[in-house]
Write a protein that holds these residues in place. Structure first.
Motif, short mmCIF file in Angstrom:
data_model
loop_
_atom_site.label_atom_id
_atom_site.label_comp_id
_atom_site.label_asym_id
_atom_site.label_seq_id
_atom_site.Cartn_x
_atom_site.Cartn_y
_atom_site.Cartn_z
N MET A 191 0.84 -1.20 0.00
CA MET A 191 0.00 0.00 0.00
C MET A 191 0.87 1.26 0.00
O MET A 191 0.59 2.22 -0.71
CB MET A 191 -0.95 -0.01 1.20
N ALA A 192 1.94 1.24 0.80
CA ALA A 192 2.84 2.40 0.85
C ALA A 192 3.58 2.57 -0.47
O ALA A 192 3.80 3.69 -0.91
CB ALA A 192 3.83 2.24 2.00
N TRP A 193 3.95 1.48 -1.11
CA TRP A 193 4.62 1.56 -2.41
C TRP A 193 3.66 2.18 -3.43
O TRP A 193 4.02 3.07 -4.18
CB TRP A 193 5.05 0.18 -2.89
N ASN A 194 2.44 1.70 -3.45
CA ASN A 194 1.46 2.13 -4.45
C ASN A 194 1.00 3.57 -4.24
O ASN A 194 0.87 4.32 -5.20
CB ASN A 194 0.26 1.17 -4.41
N ARG A 195 0.75 3.98 -3.01
CA ARG A 195 0.18 5.29 -2.73
C ARG A 195 1.19 6.31 -2.23
O ARG A 195 0.93 7.50 -2.23
CB ARG A 195 -0.92 5.16 -1.68
N GLY A 196 2.30 5.81 -1.71
CA GLY A 196 3.28 6.68 -1.07
C GLY A 196 3.18 6.51 0.44
O GLY A 196 2.09 6.30 0.98
N ILE A 231 -3.61 4.95 7.90
CA ILE A 231 -3.51 4.19 9.15
C ILE A 231 -4.08 5.01 10.31
O ILE A 231 -4.89 4.51 11.10
CB ILE A 231 -2.05 3.76 9.43
N VAL A 232 -3.68 6.28 10.41
CA VAL A 232 -4.15 7.15 11.48
C VAL A 232 -5.67 7.33 11.40
O VAL A 232 -6.34 7.42 12.43
CB VAL A 232 -3.42 8.53 11.41
N ALA A 233 -6.21 7.34 10.18
CA ALA A 233 -7.66 7.54 9.99
C ALA A 233 -8.48 6.27 10.26
O ALA A 233 -9.70 6.29 10.15
CB ALA A 233 -7.93 8.03 8.58
N GLY A 234 -7.82 5.16 10.62
CA GLY A 234 -8.55 3.97 11.02
C GLY A 234 -8.44 2.75 10.13
O GLY A 234 -9.13 1.76 10.35
N LYS A 235 -7.63 2.77 9.11
CA LYS A 235 -7.36 1.61 8.25
C LYS A 235 -8.61 1.04 7.56
O LYS A 235 -8.76 -0.16 7.45
CB LYS A 235 -6.69 0.48 9.04
N ASP A 236 -9.50 1.89 7.10
CA ASP A 236 -10.70 1.44 6.41
C ASP A 236 -10.35 1.10 4.96
O ASP A 236 -10.13 1.98 4.14
CB ASP A 236 -11.77 2.53 6.47
N LYS A 237 -10.33 -0.20 4.65
CA LYS A 237 -9.96 -0.64 3.30
C LYS A 237 -10.92 -0.13 2.23
O LYS A 237 -10.56 0.00 1.07
CB LYS A 237 -9.83 -2.16 3.24
N LYS A 238 -12.15 0.17 2.63
CA LYS A 238 -13.13 0.71 1.67
C LYS A 238 -12.75 2.11 1.20
O LYS A 238 -13.19 2.54 0.15
CB LYS A 238 -14.52 0.74 2.30
N LYS A 239 -11.91 2.80 1.98
CA LYS A 239 -11.49 4.15 1.61
C LYS A 239 -10.23 4.16 0.76
O LYS A 239 -9.77 5.23 0.35
CB LYS A 239 -11.28 5.00 2.87
N LEU A 240 -9.68 2.99 0.46
CA LEU A 240 -8.51 2.91 -0.42
C LEU A 240 -8.95 3.10 -1.86
O LEU A 240 -10.02 2.63 -2.25
CB LEU A 240 -7.81 1.56 -0.27
N PRO A 241 -8.12 3.73 -2.68
CA PRO A 241 -8.45 3.85 -4.11
C PRO A 241 -8.57 2.46 -4.75
O PRO A 241 -7.95 1.50 -4.29
CB PRO A 241 -7.26 4.61 -4.70
N ILE A 258 -7.31 1.26 -7.41
CA ILE A 258 -6.02 0.72 -7.88
C ILE A 258 -5.27 0.04 -6.74
O ILE A 258 -4.66 -1.02 -6.92
CB ILE A 258 -5.15 1.81 -8.57
N THR A 259 -5.33 0.63 -5.54
CA THR A 259 -4.66 0.04 -4.38
C THR A 259 -5.36 -1.25 -3.96
O THR A 259 -4.71 -2.24 -3.62
CB THR A 259 -4.60 1.04 -3.21
N GLN A 260 -6.69 -1.27 -4.02
CA GLN A 260 -7.43 -2.48 -3.69
C GLN A 260 -7.10 -3.61 -4.67
O GLN A 260 -6.92 -4.76 -4.26
CB GLN A 260 -8.93 -2.19 -3.67
N LYS A 261 -6.96 -3.27 -5.95
CA LYS A 261 -6.58 -4.27 -6.96
C LYS A 261 -5.17 -4.79 -6.70
O LYS A 261 -4.89 -5.98 -6.85
CB LYS A 261 -6.69 -3.69 -8.36
N TYR A 262 -4.28 -3.88 -6.32
CA TYR A 262 -2.90 -4.23 -6.00
C TYR A 262 -2.89 -5.27 -4.87
O TYR A 262 -2.19 -6.28 -4.92
CB TYR A 262 -2.16 -2.97 -5.56
N LEU A 263 -3.70 -5.02 -3.82
CA LEU A 263 -3.75 -5.92 -2.67
C LEU A 263 -4.33 -7.28 -3.05
O LEU A 263 -3.85 -8.31 -2.57
CB LEU A 263 -4.56 -5.29 -1.54
N LYS A 264 -5.35 -7.30 -3.90
CA LYS A 264 -5.92 -8.57 -4.35
C LYS A 264 -4.90 -9.38 -5.14
O LYS A 264 -4.80 -10.60 -4.98
CB LYS A 264 -7.17 -8.33 -5.19
N ALA A 265 -4.14 -8.71 -5.98
CA ALA A 265 -3.07 -9.40 -6.74
C ALA A 265 -2.01 -9.94 -5.79
O ALA A 265 -1.49 -11.03 -5.98
CB ALA A 265 -2.46 -8.45 -7.76
N LEU A 266 -1.71 -9.17 -4.75
CA LEU A 266 -0.70 -9.58 -3.76
C LEU A 266 -1.14 -10.85 -3.03
O LEU A 266 -0.34 -11.75 -2.79
CB LEU A 266 -0.45 -8.46 -2.75
#
Length: 179
Positions: free
Chosen positions: A142-147, A155-165, A167-175
């Protein structure tokens, strides 16, 4: 779009890096311990060579389809200006300001495939070792993809995966398929 560089001697040194008085400046701003080491030997001991190399291959596949050049033979450039096989942004802060970090890397350096991967591997080691990441692979991706900055805010905002873009969600699914 510029043609890929072919001679490393054409690369300008980074003017922001301090120059040790007893050594010439490293023109790529790469810490000396990584200069003359085979790419597959650059890895953090904490996760091991095999796992790290697998992570690098995953990133190269996701970022550039594991190809440094496009169909026309030019270095791949992303929509946000990311360069090469690992899709690194020129003039970025590769390493979060830690000692030995890579800052101010110019595009011609990233157009060299070996240097692009070398810098990408060092940047990935810095992300993995960041105290907020602590060698967690999904967090690293996630840090690689988004910075790293955006990832820390998420993380500070609560780690809500639904709030990820998306592209990042697709990255995680591929991972998940690879790890």
């Amino acid at each position: 779009m510029a043609e890929p560089i072919s001679l490393i001697k054409d690369i300008e040194p980074n003017p922001n890096m301090p120059v040790p008085k007893d050594k010439p400046m490293n023109p790529y701003s790469i810490p000396e311990k990584y200069e003359n080491i085979a790419l597959n030997k650059i890895y953090p001991e904490k996760i091991g060579q095999e796992k790290f190399n697998k992570l690098v291959e995953f990133i190269k596949q996701q970022e550039s389809n594991n190809k440094h050049l496009n169909k026309k033979g030019f270095v791949k450039i992303g929509d946000a200006g990311e360069v090469g096989i690992m899709q690194l942004k020129p003039l970025g802060n590769f390493g979060g300001g830690k000692g030995g970090s890579l800052t101010g890397i110019r595009r011609p350096i990233l157009e060299n495939e070996d240097l692009n991967e070398r810098i990408g591997r060092i940047h990935l080691i810095n992300i993995l070792g960041n105290s907020i990441i602590n060698y967690d692979i999904p967090s690293t991706i996630m840090a690689w993809n988004r910075g790293l900055g955006k990832h820390k805010k998420w993380i500070v905002a609560g780690k809500d995966k639904k709030k990820l873009p998306n592209i990042t969600q697709k990255y995680l699914k591929a991972l998940e398929k690879v790890f």
